[in-house]
Scaffold this active site. Structure first.
Site, PDB file in Angstrom:
ATOM      1  N   LYS A   1      -4.055  -6.485  15.626  1.00 13.39           N
ATOM      2  CA  LYS A   1      -3.900  -5.058  15.344  1.00 13.39           C
ATOM      3  C   LYS A   1      -5.265  -4.464  15.056  1.00 13.39           C
ATOM      4  O   LYS A   1      -5.986  -5.025  14.213  1.00 13.39           O
ATOM      5  CB  LYS A   1      -2.981  -4.874  14.127  1.00 13.39           C
ATOM      6  CG  LYS A   1      -2.749  -3.423  13.739  1.00 13.39           C
ATOM      7  CD  LYS A   1      -1.860  -3.297  12.505  1.00 13.39           C
ATOM      8  CE  LYS A   1      -1.651  -1.810  12.205  1.00 13.39           C
ATOM      9  NZ  LYS A   1      -0.848  -1.575  11.012  1.00 13.39           N
TER      10      LYS A   1
ATOM     11  N   GLU B   1      -8.812 -16.680  11.686  1.00 19.46           N
ATOM     12  CA  GLU B   1      -7.727 -16.118  10.865  1.00 19.46           C
ATOM     13  C   GLU B   1      -6.362 -16.506  11.446  1.00 19.46           C
ATOM     14  O   GLU B   1      -5.447 -16.885  10.712  1.00 19.46           O
ATOM     15  CB  GLU B   1      -7.834 -14.585  10.806  1.00 19.46           C
ATOM     16  CG  GLU B   1      -8.834 -14.066   9.788  1.00 19.46           C
ATOM     17  CD  GLU B   1      -8.249 -14.003   8.375  1.00 19.46           C
ATOM     18  OE1 GLU B   1      -7.167 -14.564   8.147  1.00 19.46           O
ATOM     19  OE2 GLU B   1      -8.903 -13.388   7.506  1.00 19.46           O
TER      20      GLU B   1
ATOM     21  N   CYS C   1       0.807  -1.231   0.000  1.00 25.53           N
ATOM     22  CA  CYS C   1       0.000   0.000   0.000  1.00 25.53           C
ATOM     23  C   CYS C   1       0.836   1.275   0.000  1.00 25.53           C
ATOM     24  O   CYS C   1       0.365   2.312  -0.458  1.00 25.53           O
ATOM     25  CB  CYS C   1      -0.990  -0.013   1.157  1.00 25.53           C
ATOM     26  SG  CYS C   1      -0.339  -0.606   2.714  1.00 25.53           S
TER      27      CYS C   1
ATOM     28  N   LYS D   1      -5.961  -8.607  11.647  1.00 26.99           N
ATOM     29  CA  LYS D   1      -5.842  -7.157  11.444  1.00 26.99           C
ATOM     30  C   LYS D   1      -7.207  -6.619  11.046  1.00 26.99           C
ATOM     31  O   LYS D   1      -7.787  -7.043  10.042  1.00 26.99           O
ATOM     32  CB  LYS D   1      -4.807  -6.877  10.353  1.00 26.99           C
ATOM     33  CG  LYS D   1      -4.630  -5.389  10.056  1.00 26.99           C
ATOM     34  CD  LYS D   1      -3.556  -5.181   8.996  1.00 26.99           C
ATOM     35  CE  LYS D   1      -3.376  -3.718   8.664  1.00 26.99           C
ATOM     36  NZ  LYS D   1      -2.334  -3.518   7.639  1.00 26.99           N
TER      37      LYS D   1
ATOM     38  N   SER E   1      -1.325   3.851  15.706  1.00 24.87           N
ATOM     39  CA  SER E   1      -1.164   5.307  15.688  1.00 24.87           C
ATOM     40  C   SER E   1      -2.292   6.031  16.413  1.00 24.87           C
ATOM     41  O   SER E   1      -2.043   6.991  17.150  1.00 24.87           O
ATOM     42  CB  SER E   1      -1.081   5.775  14.240  1.00 24.87           C
ATOM     43  OG  SER E   1      -2.235   5.379  13.514  1.00 24.87           O
TER      44      SER E   1
HETATM   45 ZN   LIG Z   1      -1.157  -2.644   3.113  1.00 26.05          ZN
END
Ligand SMILES: [Zn+2]
Length: 325
Positions: free
Chosen positions: A247, A232, A121, A195, A273
């Site tokens: 996460k 998962e 990404c 995630k 973050s």
């Molecule tokens: Zn990514």
């Protein structure tokens, strides 16, 4: 009053409280994230994350050395590419940013555990975590082919651990197959196994300067799903993940505890973050004690069952542990 057990008996003295304390925070628990951006001359502060910067490549060695000198023994590297294309091909170039960051970090501190965040990404012009098909979806299996190229480039550069974050089905098996077939069977994989598509990533988008407009709901997990999070992670165990991850962290501690109860694999959390930015903002407003809140939060990760903690607070925690000693 005649009570068979008075729990307060063990809380009366500091020495006794220390002896019966169930969880401890150590610098060995911590992984420091570092951001490197191409084409900049000086560090750029991340506005929503006071104390966090995007560093020019020329300053990475100094940051790695600084972390090493302070006792931090693990870092995870994120690149902000200025060589983006529609598939993120810079990630598997032997002259690309990911490879260069790994080489610099290993040359600077050979015994530092250098982890690469393995995704696309930050290297694709559309900002998605892989190859996008004509219908706008990310093509899972075409992305796995490229991920195999990427992790082999990272391995050739000397990376110590691979950490795939794209939430593609079969990513651990694909990575293992690639590494094992090219003589890298000794390199462990830490999977971003559970995630979630989380609003807590907002400031990270600032950090990596992403102009991403869409969403990742078609591959990251629905925050409503706890059973699926376990599935998962167990799938990744089956495919050969050495370390699992949840996460974000604080809003998902039930998921951490559930995974901990169901597998013996080491477990990481990513203290993201938004979690960092919220505490910084509240501390700046004078409404909380930053040190006390952060240390209590990190302890909660340990109590829930986490072994490794990826956090932007790593340097502060080192300071606070030293002050406390
Ligand atoms: Zn990514």
């Amino acid at each position: 009053m005649d009570l068979p057990l008075r729990m307060r008996r063990l809380r009366r003295s500091a020495g006794l409280r220390a002896m019966v304390r169930e969880n401890h925070i150590s610098v060995d628990d911590l992984i420091l994230p570092l951001f490197v951006e191409e084409g900049i001359d000086s560090p750029i502060p991340v506005a929503s994350m006071p104390g966090v910067y995007r560093y020019p490549e020329s300053e990475l060695a100094a940051q790695v050395n600084h972390a090493w000198q302070r006792g931090i023994r693990a870092i995870i590297l994120f690149g902000v590419s200025h060589h983006k294309d529609d598939v993120g091909s810079d990630t598997w170039s032997d002259q690309g940013l990911m490879v260069r960051m790994i080489r610099i970090a290993k040359q600077t501190a050979p015994n530092m555990l250098v982890i690469s965040d393995n995704c696309f990404c930050e290297y694709t012009d559309h900002g998605h975590c892989g190859v996008v098909c004509d219908d706008g979806h990310v093509d899972n299996d075409a992305t796995l082919d490229n991920l195999q190229l990427q992790v082999l480039a990272a391995a050739r550069a000397g990376v110590d651990m691979i950490a795939p974050s794209g939430m593609m089905d079969g990513m651990i098996a694909a990575i293992r197959e690639a590494l094992d077939s090219q003589g890298f069977s000794h390199i462990p994989v830490m999977s971003y196994s559970s995630k979630f598509a989380s609003a807590f990533y907002g400031p990270f988008r600032d950090a990596v300067d992403s102009n991403f407009k869409g969403d990742r709901n078609a591959y990251q997990m629905d925050p409503a799903n706890g059973r699926e999070a376990l599935a998962e992670s167990m799938q990744d165990v089956y495919e050969g993940a050495d370390i699992l991850m949840v996460k974000p962290a604080l809003a998902y501690l039930d998921v951490v505890t559930n995974i901990r109860a169901n597998t013996d694999r080491p477990l990481a959390v990513y203290h993201v973050s938004g979690e960092y930015a919220m505490v910084k903002a509240a501390a700046a407003a004078g409404v909380i004690d930053e040190r006390a809140v952060v240390m209590e939060t990190i302890l909660s990760f340990k109590r829930a069952g986490a072994d490794l903690i990826i956090t932007y607070y790593a340097h502060d925690i080192v300071d606070w542990l030293e002050e406390g000693a």
